[in-house]
Design a protein around this motif. Structure first.
Motif, mmCIF file in Angstrom:
data_model
loop_
_atom_site.group_PDB
_atom_site.id
_atom_site.type_symbol
_atom_site.label_atom_id
_atom_site.label_comp_id
_atom_site.label_asym_id
_atom_site.label_seq_id
_atom_site.Cartn_x
_atom_site.Cartn_y
_atom_site.Cartn_z
ATOM 1 N N GLY A 1 55.224 60.877 -59.585
ATOM 2 C CA GLY A 1 54.390 60.870 -58.390
ATOM 3 C C GLY A 1 54.696 62.033 -57.464
ATOM 4 O O GLY A 1 53.792 62.629 -56.874
ATOM 5 N N TYR A 2 55.974 62.373 -57.358
ATOM 6 C CA TYR A 2 56.368 63.509 -56.517
ATOM 7 C C TYR A 2 55.830 64.814 -57.099
ATOM 8 O O TYR A 2 55.306 65.660 -56.370
ATOM 9 N N ILE B 1 51.773 63.126 -54.932
ATOM 10 C CA ILE B 1 51.391 61.846 -54.349
ATOM 11 C C ILE B 1 52.412 61.412 -53.308
ATOM 12 O O ILE B 1 52.064 60.826 -52.288
ATOM 13 N N PHE B 2 53.688 61.707 -53.561
ATOM 14 C CA PHE B 2 54.760 61.365 -52.636
ATOM 15 C C PHE B 2 55.366 62.638 -52.076
ATOM 16 O O PHE B 2 55.466 63.646 -52.771
ATOM 17 N N LYS B 3 55.798 62.570 -50.824
ATOM 18 C CA LYS B 3 56.494 63.698 -50.229
ATOM 19 C C LYS B 3 57.954 63.658 -50.652
ATOM 20 O O LYS B 3 58.441 62.650 -51.169
ATOM 21 N N THR B 4 58.660 64.734 -50.412
ATOM 22 C CA THR B 4 60.038 64.893 -50.866
ATOM 23 C C THR B 4 60.940 63.785 -50.366
ATOM 24 O O THR B 4 61.670 63.164 -51.145
ATOM 25 N N ASN B 5 60.903 63.521 -49.060
ATOM 26 C CA ASN B 5 61.823 62.530 -48.497
ATOM 27 C C ASN B 5 61.521 61.117 -48.958
ATOM 28 O O ASN B 5 62.425 60.320 -49.152
ATOM 29 N N ASN C 1 37.101 64.433 -55.648
ATOM 30 C CA ASN C 1 38.012 63.802 -54.685
ATOM 31 C C ASN C 1 38.119 62.309 -54.941
ATOM 32 O O ASN C 1 39.207 61.727 -54.851
ATOM 33 N N GLU C 2 37.011 61.675 -55.270
ATOM 34 C CA GLU C 2 37.019 60.244 -55.554
ATOM 35 C C GLU C 2 37.818 59.945 -56.826
ATOM 36 O O GLU C 2 38.595 58.986 -56.870
ATOM 37 N N ALA D 1 42.968 57.893 -59.115
ATOM 38 C CA ALA D 1 44.134 58.150 -59.968
ATOM 39 C C ALA D 1 45.421 58.033 -59.154
ATOM 40 O O ALA D 1 46.404 57.434 -59.617
ATOM 41 N N ASN D 2 45.419 58.582 -57.942
ATOM 42 C CA ASN D 2 46.588 58.503 -57.069
ATOM 43 C C ASN D 2 46.884 57.060 -56.693
ATOM 44 O O ASN D 2 48.042 56.631 -56.677
ATOM 45 N N LYS D 3 45.828 56.302 -56.398
ATOM 46 C CA LYS D 3 45.995 54.894 -56.038
ATOM 47 C C LYS D 3 46.616 54.121 -57.195
ATOM 48 O O LYS D 3 47.494 53.280 -56.991
ATOM 49 N N SER D 4 46.179 54.414 -58.400
ATOM 50 C CA SER D 4 46.692 53.736 -59.588
ATOM 51 C C SER D 4 48.177 54.028 -59.777
ATOM 52 O O SER D 4 48.977 53.112 -60.011
ATOM 53 N N LEU D 5 48.564 55.297 -59.676
ATOM 54 C CA LEU D 5 49.968 55.657 -59.864
ATOM 55 C C LEU D 5 50.827 55.079 -58.738
ATOM 56 O O LEU D 5 51.931 54.593 -58.985
ATOM 57 N N ARG D 6 50.319 55.104 -57.499
ATOM 58 C CA ARG D 6 51.059 54.544 -56.377
ATOM 59 C C ARG D 6 51.327 53.057 -56.594
ATOM 60 O O ARG D 6 52.428 52.564 -56.364
ATOM 61 N N SER D 7 50.323 52.351 -57.083
ATOM 62 C CA SER D 7 50.461 50.919 -57.362
ATOM 63 C C SER D 7 51.460 50.684 -58.493
ATOM 64 O O SER D 7 52.289 49.763 -58.429
ATOM 65 N N GLU D 8 51.413 51.514 -59.513
ATOM 66 C CA GLU D 8 52.341 51.396 -60.641
ATOM 67 C C GLU D 8 53.784 51.614 -60.189
ATOM 68 O O GLU D 8 54.697 50.905 -60.628
ATOM 69 N N VAL D 9 53.976 52.571 -59.294
ATOM 70 C CA VAL D 9 55.316 52.845 -58.775
ATOM 71 C C VAL D 9 55.830 51.652 -57.973
ATOM 72 O O VAL D 9 56.973 51.232 -58.120
#
Length: 81
Positions: free
Chosen positions: A60-61, A65-69, A14-15, A20-28
């Protein structure tokens, strides 16, 4: 702290996925900011930056990581005049 072997493993995985999710979110977020700045300044490479940002949003979707909307909203904001 967990004392069950499988739960200890879940904590570790989980960590890893959280980072990894935090990194991609920041990149986006960075790609979106760069594209919006280029769009407002009418820069020559704005189409390329928008294309890169949309690609990262889709990535990300697809990874959940991201929801559809949210993905649709961000892409729509990038594409608008």
């Amino acid at each position: 702290m967990a004392n069950i072997k499988s739960q200890e493993k879940r904590i570790k995985t989980n960590e890893k996925s959280r980072l990894a999710n935090k990194s991609l979110r920041s990149e986006v977020k960075t790609a979106i900011k760069k594209a919006m700045i280029a769009k407002s300044e009418n820069a020559a490479n704005k189409d390329e930056l928008i294309k890169d940002a949309v690609s990262l949003i889709d990535k990300g979707y697809s990874k959940g990581i991201f929801k559809t909307n949210k993905a649709a909203r961000e892409k729509s904001r990038l594409m608008s005049v």
